[in-house]
Design an enzyme around this catalytic site. Structure first.
Site, PDB file in Angstrom:
ATOM      1  N   GLU A   1      -0.048  50.758  63.017  1.00  0.00           N
ATOM      2  CA  GLU A   1       0.682  52.013  62.850  1.00  0.00           C
ATOM      3  C   GLU A   1       1.839  51.809  61.875  1.00  0.00           C
ATOM      4  OE1 GLU A   1       2.972  55.238  65.753  1.00  0.00           O
ATOM      5  OE2 GLU A   1       2.754  53.147  66.370  1.00  0.00           O
TER       6      GLU A   1
ATOM      7  N   LYS B   1      -2.339  62.089  65.041  1.00  0.00           N
ATOM      8  CA  LYS B   1      -2.005  61.754  66.425  1.00  0.00           C
ATOM      9  C   LYS B   1      -1.826  63.022  67.257  1.00  0.00           C
ATOM     10  CE  LYS B   1       1.167  58.764  69.018  1.00  0.00           C
ATOM     11  NZ  LYS B   1       2.354  57.874  68.912  1.00  0.00           N
TER      12      LYS B   1
ATOM     13  N   CYS C   1      -1.018  54.198  69.282  1.00  0.00           N
ATOM     14  CA  CYS C   1       0.100  53.807  70.137  1.00  0.00           C
ATOM     15  C   CYS C   1       0.029  54.436  71.526  1.00  0.00           C
ATOM     16  CB  CYS C   1       1.400  54.160  69.412  1.00  0.00           C
ATOM     17  SG  CYS C   1       2.904  53.605  70.246  1.00  0.00           S
TER      18      CYS C   1
END
Length: 543
Positions: free
Chosen positions: A305, A363, A417
């Protein structure tokens, strides 16, 4: 008359002496009861803390609820039981989540006071979940031998409710009891039927049964509860031992198609990442790592990321990674902000080696107070003098139903994440044909605390639930290749610069396990049983 007065006097003296003894006895019993309840509370808090990563003493989790159940069985009153559960959870939450303090202080730039408030405030808020279980115990202990089952159902029901509320609104379902078994692959295999909730149930039932064996009168009943706990453990372990291959998949000759991959861990300092003066240094690091991919016959390289100190669409980074893709002959999955129209997304790009069109993922579940501010207007008005709020990212969540990415005809599920703690996202992409999953993260914010271990453990459960391999690339660790049975076949160090290579076996056809077909059926069942019996016992208690 005189004798009468003497008799009365003697009786008064005896009564006073007896009253004094009663008071002493009452004080002593009260003190003993307080010590007992405190010992039970601390016992469960310590066992829970030791069970979670990075302590990872997974076998202790099977006994963790026993002291609490023994203690709460002696408490009278709903609110007393609720507070006892809440205080127990506050202690073990604070121990497990101590890294919140360091992340806020050193990573988020908050003051010590605000960092402590964030750490203990979150620990206390999450403790309400276990407090409700404690309060429910006051009513459910009337069910006698069924009590351990209902406690386990309550643990699962509250975990599932928290998970669901967090997915659709706000929450932090980081501490699930099932995650304590992340390094016990034999135990984890039931997750392919029940999800993490089945693991939580088994562990909670064992602990509750042991605790209830001491609390419920009768040696025979106590022995039966002990045997029930042992039987559940034996069944779960036995099933896992039977279905688990003797060797890791990487050591077996695979008749299936496999994909050669690489996980890149650049280990870029968090304080350098967004500082312009270190941009050239970071770019050189990425370029050198890219050169090491050449000649490895790779199909996919996964970068973490926020791999670049900017947006990948900037010309210098575009040229850099298109060159790496062309030289290595591999697709490049790279964490980078994604811009679309007026919106800014946390995301990643997939670059093919032949200069064809890029694919991207945006995301879906953003980190509260990191990538967006929940109830933003209210929070900003309440904390208008907190400067760090002005620096928090104002990102837009990606659309819910994003399709898996395509790597040379192979569907790849992707998460970033924080999204690793939401099985809903993994199930959605699995049902759309994902053959394996990629999870990228930064984790430099966590420093050398227990958080990187805890974050890795979550991915292990997702691999077992979906029956798919997971490739995890982190900036500072832990990067890992996890097989479909939840075994970590390759893992990087923490705060090291590494490249891990792995040959990932691909599932044949559109095979789905029980959990990916039917989802949270087990959690639904536990919730229905728990709330039905809880309401029933509450009604009878007040009649």
């Amino acid at each position: 008359m005189r004798e009468f007065r003497e008799t009365i006097s003697q009786q008064d003296a005896q009564a006073e002496k007896s009253s004094a003894w009663v008071r002493v006895k009452t004080v002593f019993c009260g003190a003993a009861r307080f010590v007992f309840l405190l010992a039970c509370l601390l016992g469960t808090a310590w066992l829970m803390y030791q069970s979670y990563p990075n302590k990872s003493q997974h076998f202790l989790a099977w006994f963790a609820l026993a002291p609490f159940i023994w203690g709460v069985a002696k408490i009278k009153g709903f609110w007393s039981s609720f507070f006892y559960g809440w205080l127990t959870a506050l202690l073990f939450n604070a121990g497990i989540l101590y890294w919140i303090y360091y992340t806020c202080l050193h990573g988020g730039g908050l003051s010590q006071g605000l960092s402590v408030a964030a750490w203990l405030g979150l620990s206390g808020l999450l403790a309400v979940q276990f407090g409700i279980v404690g309060g429910a115990c006051y009513f459910l202990k009337r069910t006698g031998g069924f009590f351990p089952v209902l406690v386990a159902c309550g643990v699962v029901a509250l975990e599932w409710l928290h998970q669901t509320v967090a997915f659709y609104f706000l929450g932090f379902p980081w501490i699930m009891l099932g995650y304590t078994q992340w390094n016990a692959p034999e135990i984890l295999q039931i997750a392919s039927f029940t999800g993490v909730y089945g693991v939580s149930f088994a562990v909670a039932f064992a602990g509750a049964s042991i605790g209830w064996a001491f609390a419920e009168p009768g040696v025979k009943k106590g022995v039966l509860h002990m045997l029930a706990a042992a039987l559940v453990f034996a069944c779960v372990y036995g099933y896992g031992h039977k279905v688990l291959p003797a060797k890791p998949l990487g050591e077996m000759r695979q008749p299936l198609l496999s994909l050669n991959t690489a996980l890149i861990q650049p280990n870029i300092d968090q304080y350098k990442k967004w500082s312009p003066q270190y941009e050239a240094e970071i770019t050189d690091t990425l370029e050198q790592l890219g050169k090491k991919l050449e000649g490895k016959n790779l199909m996919l390289a996964v970068w973490p990321e926020s791999a670049v100190p900017g947006a990948l669409t900037e010309e210098k980074y575009t040229r850099l990674f298109e060159d790496i893709a062309a030289r290595s002959g591999a697709y490049q999955f790279i964490g980078s902000n994604v811009e679309h129209e007026t919106n800014q997304y946390v995301g990643a790009y997939l670059l093919p080696p032949n200069a064809a069109a890029w694919q991207n993922y945006r995301k879906i579940k953003l980190v509260p107070f990191g990538e967006y501010i929940p109830l933003e207007n209210l929070v900003r008005s309440a904390f208008k003098n907190v400067e760090v709020l002005g620096e928090l990212g104002a990102f837009t969540p990606g659309p819910r139903e994003q399709k898996p990415l395509d790597v040379a005809g192979v569907s790849v599920g992707e998460t970033i994440c924080y999204e690793s703690i939401f099985p809903q996202l993994w199930l959605s992409q699995n049902r759309q044909g994902a053959k394996f999953f990629v999870n990228i993260t930064n984790d430099a914010w966590f420093f050398k605390t227990a958080a990187p271990y805890q974050h890795l453990a979550v991915n292990v459960l997702r691999a077992v639930e979906t029956g798919r391999p997971v490739l995890r690339a982190a900036n500072t660790g832990f990067s890992a290749y996890i097989d479909p049975f939840g075994r970590i076949e390759k893992q990087s160090g923490l705060f090291t610069q590494e490249i891990l290579t792995a040959s990932v076996p691909l599932a044949v056809g559109d095979s789905q396990n029980f959990y990916t077909q039917f989802g949270d059926w087990f959690a639904w069942l536990c919730a229905a049983l728990f709330f039905t019996l809880l309401i029933s016992t509450m009604v009878f208690a007040y009649e």
